[in-house]
Structure formats: structure tokens, C-alpha cells
Enzyme design. Structure first.
Site, PDB file in Angstrom:
ATOM      1  N   SER A   1    -109.364-104.085 -45.949  1.00  5.51           N
ATOM      2  CA  SER A   1    -110.605-104.484 -45.295  1.00  5.51           C
ATOM      3  C   SER A   1    -110.885-105.942 -45.626  1.00  5.51           C
ATOM      4  O   SER A   1    -110.120-106.579 -46.349  1.00  5.51           O
ATOM      5  CB  SER A   1    -111.763-103.615 -45.795  1.00  5.51           C
ATOM      6  OG  SER A   1    -112.052-103.980 -47.135  1.00  5.51           O
ATOM      7  N   LYS A   2    -112.011-106.436 -45.114  1.00  4.11           N
ATOM      8  CA  LYS A   2    -112.356-107.845 -45.310  1.00  4.11           C
ATOM      9  C   LYS A   2    -112.397-108.232 -46.793  1.00  4.11           C
ATOM     10  O   LYS A   2    -112.158-109.371 -47.147  1.00  4.11           O
ATOM     11  CB  LYS A   2    -113.722-108.124 -44.682  1.00  4.11           C
ATOM     12  CG  LYS A   2    -113.640-108.259 -43.195  1.00  4.11           C
ATOM     13  CD  LYS A   2    -114.843-109.036 -42.675  1.00  4.11           C
ATOM     14  CE  LYS A   2    -114.973-108.848 -41.187  1.00  4.11           C
ATOM     15  NZ  LYS A   2    -116.060-107.973 -40.805  1.00  4.11           N
TER      16      LYS A   2
END
Ligand code: GLU
Length: 504
Positions: A252-253
Site C-alpha cells: 500500500s501507499k
């Protein structure tokens, strides 16, 4: 045999991230390998989250990534339109068909009622699923309530006890319908649900293989139930494994750059990204070839070589591949590429204005040299920080700086160096060499012992590009026009000496 037809079906609700880019790539490679048709279908039925700007960005990202499609919203094709928001009529007809057949029914349960039931199930330790309450409403009564304007959704009747398919990645797969309540096909606002729109479109668009992320495995039974209700032949399914970050949680980010746009801005070449994402879940038949150009990828791609286990995203490997592709470019193209990357990052991060950039030819050229000579390994963001964000107080306060200054010889070298630079603040390359030669002779030190304390004081870093390449960048940056951002060597050293309380 009829032609293979596959689709990439993104929802335009954000940037294209690594997982979706890999899905798009695998579909494209499969179609190109088979001489089939690759379709882009925009799944924008979620009116609140879908935005036209995301669709525009998505198309630009895919094009930059080097993929193309034979049918799509921008291209048209025999099964247009390819944007789900333009296919509402088709979904309405099909949901009507299922209701008339008795395979679907109107559900009048309110969101509050459904939520209460869900909570109750969770409390009792049961997996929540729809009770099927509205299934029992006689169709005439349902039709009457519906035409009286009562809000209603449409649900599919699940009649099977389990679902089975042979996944092209995971092999034979069975899922019990115990966990599957009657799924919503059309929401009360009239919007088709993903499972419904996807099945109708996959069938009408004659999709032969559905290649997508394994986060959709739980949707596959619901989709199979729809194929059964319509009496349609389902396509084959291939579910690609999850991509994990280095800490083995879903990528994820938090893990840094994860969208195509990020990689592009960071100077990753599209061919390197394609090659890297191919390896993220696929392996060549010899089990070891890692570098494949596009032609080779197309020639070798097959669903049988897709790996089942989750793939761990390895940024180092991507950077390695990027270096390989960069240094295969002819020198002028490579220079051009780096130039675009350097100026892009400096402007994007607000270090330079367009106007400053136009006046800063030498300065940019020197940065470019560092990047090129490091074979692309010098990270531009780190480099930019060294150049533009030097703060003597922060550097002096660091633990490693303190340790360095505890070494009497290192401290002496540094003080001597600072004195000389401050005495004649313009530090040319020749003068730097002279001072270093003098200090070497005076102290009998060389190499790292000589340069390390100076590197810390000037750049704030323990390691990095050669000092003799950084010095002209600092000097020219400060001289040229960038005084407000870039500190000269003398400026840095003065700041540092004051903060570290060095007796000059
Ligand atoms: N719109 C869905 C997504 O972006 C497509 C899933 C599928 O390929 O069926 O995840």
C-alpha cells in the site's frame, strides 16, 4: 477456435497502482501472445467515487506504460459502449429478465434493518449474510410495492450449495455457498452492482478469460451464479496473487511509491516497469531468465507460468532493471531522459521555478553528471535534499557528526579545511584539490579518513556522490541565481562550525 478476448476493467477511482498495472500487463501479454483481442472497459458505476479525471489519467498512465487495446471507450468496437455508466439500459434489461424468470427478486429491506442483522450475526459469532427475507414476498406483491414507489434493490437467488471452477492460476477451486447471501444486482438507487455489471459485460463482450487480482476470488461464486441464472457459459478465470510489501503485508501507499504515476515521476522507464511487474507473479520457463524485452515477454507469456504464492515487491530489483534498460539506451537519449527527470523533479518538488531553470544551465548540467556517472543509482530526491535543504544546525546535532568530531584527527582536518575555505570563500575545483593535497600531506591521512569529516560537514550525509562533483553544484547553485535555496560551501561550513561550536 475462436479468438481469445480479454479485458482490463479498472474503476476510475484513483491512480493506477502496481497491482492493477500488473493485471493490465498480464491481460495485454496474454492477448498479444495468443493473437487475441485486448479490451479496456471502464467500470464507473460508482458515481460518487468515479471521476472523469481519473479515467483520463488512467489512459495516459497505461499508454505511458506501453500497453494498448483493440476496443475501449476511446477506440470504440463491436460491443460499445465500453464505459459502464453508458450501459445502464443494458443492465436494466438484464435485471428485468432475471426477475421475470424468477431468478432475482426485489428486496425492500432498509439499510438500518440490514445493518442490525449484520451486527447481530457478528455478535453471535456467525458470518453475516443476507437472511433472504424478501425472497418470500410473492412476486405480485413485490411488483405492487415497487410500482407504489417503495425503494427496492434487486437480489439474485443463490440456489447452489457450492461453486466450483478450475482457476488457471489456483487450479480446482471450490467455495461453499454457506458464506454467500443472495447478492445485490441493482442497488435501490438503480445503480448496478459490480458483480452484475461485470458478468453482463463479460458475457456480451465475449470475454474468454477473466484475468484479475485474487481480491476478486470471493466474487467469483456470485458471478458463477449469475452465469447459471442467465444460462451462459462462464469464461475461464485466472486470479493473480496478492502483491506484498517488504514487511509481507499487502502493498500500500505506506510502502512508498506504488502508482504508475509515482514510478514515472521517479524516472523509472516503462520497459523496466513492464519487465519488473512481469516477474512479480510470473517466471520464465527456464526458471531463471529475468531480463526480457517486450518481444520476448509476448513470445514467452503463458498463464501456466503464473505463480500462486504472493509476490513481494522488491524496489531494489526494479531499480536494478531500470539501470539495465537505461544504460542500454544510446548516450544522447539517456542524457535527454535524465535531463527530463532532473528538471521534472526539481520543478515538481518546488525547488526551482521555470524561470530559474532556464537560467541554471551549468548547475543542472552538474547535477546531471552526478546522476549519469552514478549509472542512475544516485537517488535524485536524496541528492536534491543535499543540495537544497542543507541545515548546518541539523547536521551538527546528529549522532554520527558528534562521533566524528570526537576523533581528534578528524576534527583537526575539518577545522583546517573550514579555515581555508572561509579565508577565500569561492571554492573552485582546483582549490579544493589543493587544499585536500595540503591536508593529506600535513596529517598523513588519505582516502576516507581525510574526506569523511568534510563530507559530513558539507553535505550532511555519510555517503553520496564524490565531493569533487558536489562542490561545483553547491558553488554554482549559490552563485547563479539560487541563493535563496542553495548554500555555498563556505556558507555551509560557517553554519556548521557555529552550530558545532568549533573554535576556528
Ligand atoms: N472494476 C474491478 C476492479 O477494478 C474489476 C474487477 C474484474 O476484473 O472483474 O477491481
Amino acid at each position: 477456435m475462436s479468438k481469445v478476448r480479454v479485458r482490463f476493467a479498472p474503476s476510475p477511482t484513483g491512480y493506477v497502482h502496481v497491482g492493477n498495472a500488473r493485471t493490465a500487463l498480464f491481460n495485454w501479454l496474454f492477448a498479444r501472445h495468443q493473437g487475441g483481442i485486448n479490451i479496456l472497459r471502464i467500470e464507473d458505476t460508482d458515481a460518487e467515487r468515479s471521476k472523469p479525471e481519473y479515467e483520463t489519467q488512467l489512459v495516459a498512465d497505461l499508454q505511458w506504460f506501453g500497453l494498448d487495446w483493440d476496443e475501449g471507450p476511446d477506440k470504440g468496437g463491436p460491443f460499445a459502449p465500453y464505459r459502464q455508466s453508458e450501459r445502464r439500459e443494458i443492465y436494466a434489461q438484464h435485471s428485468q429478465q432475471l426477475i421475470s424468470q424468477g431468478d432475482a427478486y426485489y428486496c425492500f429491506c432498509s439499510p438500518e434493518q440490514l445493518e442490525a442483522e449484520r451486527e447481530e450475526a457478528l455478535k453471535a459469532g456467525r458470518q453475516p449474510r443476507y437472511s433472504g427475507r424478501c425472497r418470500k414476498i410473492p412476486p405480485e406483491e413485490a411488483a405492487r410495492r415497487k410500482s407504489a414507489g417503495e425503494p427496492s434493490a434487486v437480489r439474485l437467488k443463490i440456489v447452489e450449495s457450492s461453486f466450483f471452477w478450475i482457476d488457471r492460476v489456483h487450479g480446482p477451486t471450490t467455495i461453499s455457498s454457506e458464506v454467500i447471501g443472495d447478492p445485490i444486482l441493482v442497488r435501490s438507487e438503480g445503480l448496478p452492482a459490480y458483480n452484475f455489471a461485470a458478468v453482463v459485460d463479460d458475457h456480451l463482450m465475449e470475454i474468454t478469460q477473466v484475468i484479475r487480482g485474487d481480491d476478486h476470488i470471493s466474487n467469483t461464486p456470485r458471478q458463477l451464479a449469475l452465469y447459471r441464472a442467465f444460462g451462459w457459459e462462464p469464461p475461464e478465470f485466472a486470479h493473480l496473487s496478492t502483491i506484498l510489501g517488504p514487511d509481507r503485508t499487502r502493498l500500500s501507499k505506506r510502502h512508498g511509491a506504488t502508482s504508475i504515476a509515482n514510478f514515472r515521476a521517479e524516472g523509472i522507464l516503462p520497459e523496466a516497469l513492464r519487465n519488473y511487474l512481469l516477474l512479480l507473479g510470473w517466471s520464465a520457463s527456464d526458471g531463471k531468465t529475468e531480463k526480457l524485452n517486450t518481444k520476448e515477454m509476448i513470445a514467452q507469456f503463458s498463464l501456466d507460468r503464473i505463480t500462486k504464492s504472493p509476490a513481494v515487491f522488491d524496489r531494489k530489483k526494479l531499480d536494478w532493471l531500470n539501470g539495465e534498460y537505461l544504460f542500454a539506451l544510446p548516450p544522447n537519449e539517456r542524457r535527454e531522459y535524465f535531463l527530463k527527470m532532473v528538471t521534472g523533479v526539481l520543478i515538481q518538488e518546488g525547488y526551482l521555478t521555470e524561470d530559474e531553470l532556464n537560467r541554471a544551465g551549468d548547475f543542472i548540467g552538474e547535477i546531471l553528471l552526478v546522476i549519469i556517472e552514478s549509472k542512475g543509482k544516485a537517488n535524485l530526491s536524496d541528492l536534491a535534499r543535499m543540495i537544497f535543504e542543507y541545515d548546518g544546525r541539523i547536521v551538527a546535532a546528529r549522532e554520527n557528526t558528534r562521533l566524528t568530531l570526537e576523533d581528534a584527527a578528524a576534527k583537526e582536518i575539518l577545522i583546517d579545511f573550514i579555515r581555508q575555505v572561509i579565508a577565500q570563500p569561492e571554492l573552485s575545483f582546483e582549490r579544493f584539490q589543493e587544499i585536500m593535497k595540503f591536508l593529506g600531506e600535513k596529517t598523513g591521512k588519505k582516502g576516507k579518513q581525510l574526506f569523511h569529516p568534510i563530507r559530513i560537514a558539507l553535505t550532511g550525509e555519510e555517503s553520496g556522490p564524490e565531493l569533487k562533483k558536489m562542490i561545483p553544484i553547491f558553488e554554482d547553485g549559490a552563485q547563479l541565481l539560487l541563493k535563496r535555496h542553495v548554500k555555498s560551501c563556505a556558507g555551509r561550513l560557517r553554519e556548521f562550525a557555529a552550530a558545532a561550536k568549533l573554535q576556528l
